[in-house]
Scaffold this motif. Structure first.
Motif, short mmCIF file in Angstrom:
data_model
loop_
_atom_site.label_atom_id
_atom_site.label_comp_id
_atom_site.label_asym_id
_atom_site.label_seq_id
_atom_site.Cartn_x
_atom_site.Cartn_y
_atom_site.Cartn_z
N ARG A 199 44.59 41.19 38.05
CA ARG A 199 43.27 41.15 37.40
C ARG A 199 43.03 42.43 36.61
O ARG A 199 42.59 42.39 35.45
N LYS A 200 43.36 43.55 37.21
CA LYS A 200 43.14 44.84 36.52
C LYS A 200 44.06 44.99 35.32
O LYS A 200 43.65 45.58 34.31
N GLU A 201 45.29 44.47 35.40
CA GLU A 201 46.19 44.50 34.25
C GLU A 201 45.60 43.75 33.07
O GLU A 201 45.78 44.13 31.91
N LYS A 202 44.88 42.66 33.37
CA LYS A 202 44.23 41.86 32.32
C LYS A 202 42.88 42.46 31.91
O LYS A 202 42.23 41.94 31.01
N ARG A 203 42.48 43.51 32.61
CA ARG A 203 41.21 44.21 32.35
C ARG A 203 39.99 43.32 32.55
O ARG A 203 39.00 43.42 31.82
N TYR A 204 40.07 42.44 33.55
CA TYR A 204 38.93 41.62 33.93
C TYR A 204 38.21 42.30 35.09
O TYR A 204 38.85 42.83 35.99
N SER A 205 36.91 42.23 35.08
CA SER A 205 36.15 42.59 36.28
C SER A 205 36.22 41.38 37.22
O SER A 205 36.60 40.28 36.80
N GLN A 206 35.83 41.58 38.46
CA GLN A 206 35.78 40.44 39.37
C GLN A 206 34.82 39.38 38.83
O GLN A 206 35.11 38.19 38.90
N ARG A 207 33.71 39.82 38.30
CA ARG A 207 32.71 38.90 37.76
C ARG A 207 33.28 38.09 36.59
O ARG A 207 33.06 36.89 36.48
N GLU A 208 34.01 38.77 35.69
CA GLU A 208 34.59 38.07 34.54
C GLU A 208 35.63 37.03 34.97
O GLU A 208 35.62 35.90 34.48
N LEU A 209 36.50 37.42 35.90
CA LEU A 209 37.50 36.47 36.38
C LEU A 209 36.82 35.30 37.08
O LEU A 209 37.20 34.14 36.89
N ALA A 210 35.81 35.59 37.88
CA ALA A 210 35.08 34.53 38.57
C ALA A 210 34.48 33.54 37.57
O ALA A 210 34.58 32.32 37.77
N PHE A 211 33.90 34.05 36.50
CA PHE A 211 33.33 33.19 35.47
C PHE A 211 34.41 32.29 34.86
O PHE A 211 34.21 31.09 34.67
N LEU A 212 35.58 32.88 34.57
CA LEU A 212 36.66 32.13 33.94
C LEU A 212 37.21 31.01 34.82
O LEU A 212 37.69 30.00 34.30
N VAL A 213 37.17 31.20 36.14
CA VAL A 213 37.69 30.18 37.04
C VAL A 213 36.57 29.39 37.73
O VAL A 213 36.83 28.63 38.65
N LEU A 256 41.86 26.04 42.31
CA LEU A 256 41.52 27.46 42.15
C LEU A 256 42.79 28.29 41.99
O LEU A 256 42.84 29.18 41.13
N ALA A 257 43.81 28.01 42.77
CA ALA A 257 45.07 28.76 42.66
C ALA A 257 45.68 28.63 41.27
O ALA A 257 46.09 29.62 40.66
N VAL A 258 45.71 27.41 40.77
CA VAL A 258 46.27 27.16 39.44
C VAL A 258 45.43 27.85 38.36
O VAL A 258 45.97 28.47 37.43
N ALA A 259 44.11 27.79 38.49
CA ALA A 259 43.22 28.43 37.51
C ALA A 259 43.40 29.95 37.54
O ALA A 259 43.48 30.59 36.48
N LEU A 260 43.45 30.53 38.72
CA LEU A 260 43.65 31.99 38.83
C LEU A 260 44.99 32.40 38.22
O LEU A 260 45.05 33.35 37.44
N ALA A 261 46.04 31.69 38.57
CA ALA A 261 47.36 32.03 38.04
C ALA A 261 47.37 31.95 36.51
O ALA A 261 47.89 32.85 35.83
#
Length: 78
Positions: free
Chosen positions: A13-27, A49-54
Motif C-alpha cells: 500500500r505504501k509503495e503505491k502511496r495510498y493511505s488506508q482510507r484511499e485503499l479502502a475507498f478503492l476496494v 476483497l482479496a482479488v480487489a486488494l491484489a
C-alpha cells in the motif's frame, strides 16, 4: 482467503502511496478493515476483497493470500 502477512499488505500500500482510507475507498471497504488486515487482526477475508486488494496493489492474489478450497461433503445413505 487467508491473509499471508498484513505487513506485506501495508508495504505494498505504501509503495503505491495510498493511505488506508484511499485503499479502502478503492476496494469499497472501511478504513478500519484495511487497518485490521494490516495489523493481523483480520486474517480471513472474502475472495472478492482479496482479488480487489491484489489488483489495486499491483500484485497477484497468491502473493498476498492463501486460498482455502471448499471440500464438498458427500452424504452416505444408511
Amino acid at each position: 482467503m487467508e491473509v499471508k502477512d498484513g505487513a506485506v499488505i501495508r508495504r505494498c500500500r505504501k509503495e503505491k502511496r495510498y493511505s488506508q482510507r484511499e485503499l479502502a475507498f478503492l476496494v469499497r471497504r472501511s478504513q478500519n478493515t484495511i487497518h485490521l488486515i494490516e495489523s493481523g487482526k483480520l486474517r480471513s477475508i472474502s475472495e472478492d476483497l482479496a482479488v480487489a486488494l491484489a489488483a489495486r496493489l499491483g500484485r497477484n492474489w497468491d502473493e498476498l493470500f492463501i486460498a482455502h478450497e471448499i471440500v464438498p461433503v458427500v452424504e452416505h445413505a444408511s
